[in-house]
Enzyme design. Structure first.
Site, short mmCIF file in Angstrom:
data_model
loop_
_atom_site.label_atom_id
_atom_site.label_comp_id
_atom_site.label_asym_id
_atom_site.label_seq_id
_atom_site.Cartn_x
_atom_site.Cartn_y
_atom_site.Cartn_z
N HIS A 66 0.72 -1.21 -0.05
CA HIS A 66 -0.08 0.14 -0.05
C HIS A 66 0.71 1.35 -0.07
O HIS A 66 0.34 2.20 -0.21
CB HIS A 66 -0.99 0.13 1.13
CG HIS A 66 -0.50 0.28 2.55
ND1 HIS A 66 0.05 -0.82 3.29
CD2 HIS A 66 -0.19 1.41 2.90
CE1 HIS A 66 0.34 -0.09 4.52
NE2 HIS A 66 0.27 1.06 4.45
N ASP A 109 -0.16 -7.70 1.47
CA ASP A 109 0.49 -6.44 1.40
C ASP A 109 1.88 -6.41 1.38
O ASP A 109 2.52 -5.99 2.42
CB ASP A 109 -0.17 -5.61 2.85
CG ASP A 109 0.07 -4.17 2.46
OD1 ASP A 109 0.39 -3.54 1.41
OD2 ASP A 109 -0.18 -3.64 3.86
N SER A 201 4.10 2.30 8.14
CA SER A 201 3.85 1.48 7.01
C SER A 201 4.97 0.90 6.36
O SER A 201 5.54 1.90 5.94
CB SER A 201 2.64 2.05 6.51
OG SER A 201 1.58 2.22 7.14
#
Length: 242
Positions: A66, A109, A201
């Site tokens: 992402h 992911d 992230s």
């Protein structure tokens, strides 16, 4: 940089395309000893700092899917906004999204970035090893998460922060995340809610010296979900040609 957290992320199919849409800050952790995490990579996405990553080979960085965007990479940084002699900057030669990643759901992911050239390995820049088998991380394993970004809801830092996280059993994690798959693992702090902190992230969940997870998503309370790297070893080896 921060965007609203996506509660009930899976059910609402909240887009994951923009770094920061997920739980992406270390809150209540502590500043890392400068250059004590030489595998860490600071990722600029479309010109702005947005994600973490980690060096898994001299010319490969791993991060979350992402975080995909127009990425440039800084290795060897402690304060990524301050020019440091230790820093090495790279463009991305090629992007390798997992073929089953879908930005509308939290599965698969994982993203591999081939650097434009090999990093010069030294005491500031090092590769971190990956797990060798597809086995689950045992529950109660003690791990470290590190990253740049906000250290609370309003205070930003340019320096690398870190905190502890403990792996939860799959049974416990399913209570929080019914969508949990074999490609995911949960981790949290058990004892001090003020110290339940997660890296940017795309940063690594490091357990016993191995990169076992990638910061993926979470709610505004622990635990958070990490991509379980061991589940993707065949794809990683094929992609990297190893």
């Amino acid at each position: 940089m921060e965007q609203p957290l996506c509660l009930l992320l899976f059910l609402l199919s909240c887009p994951l395309a923009h770094a920061g849409a997920l739980r992406s800050r270390i809150v209540g952790g502590h500043e890392a000893t400068p250059h004590s995490r030489p595998y860490m990579a600071a990722l600029k996405v479309s010109g702005n700092f947005g994600c973490g990553g980690f060096l898994v080979a001299p010319d490969w960085v791993m991060t979350a899917a992402h975080c995909m965007g127009d990425i440039s990479i800084i290795l060897g940084a402690h304060n990524y906004h301050t020019p440091e002699a230790s820093q090495q900057t790279f463009a991305v030669e090629s992007y390798h999204l997992h073929p089953e990643y879908d930005k509308h759901v939290p599965y698969n992911d994982i993203l591999l970035l081939k650097l434009s050239s090999k990093a010069k390995l030294n005491k500031y820049v090092q590769v971190i090893p990956l797990p060798r088998s597809s086995s689950d991380i045992p529950p109660d394993t003690k791990c470290i998460v590190s990253g740049w970004g906000y250290i609370d809801a309003e205070v930003a830092t340019d320096k690398l922060f870190e905190t502890n996280a403990t792996v939860l059993s799959r049974r416990k994690c399913l209570l929080f995340y019914p969508e949990l798959s074999e490609g995911m693992v949960c981790a949290a702090s058990y004892h001090q809610l003020s110290d339940v902190n997660y890296g940017d992230s795309g940063g690594p969940l490091v357990c016993h010296g191995l990169a076992q997870g990638i910061v993926s998503y979470g709610f505004q309370f622990p635990p958070s979900v990490y991509t379980r790297i061991a589940n993707y070893l065949p794809w990683i080896r094929k992609t990297m040609g190893q």
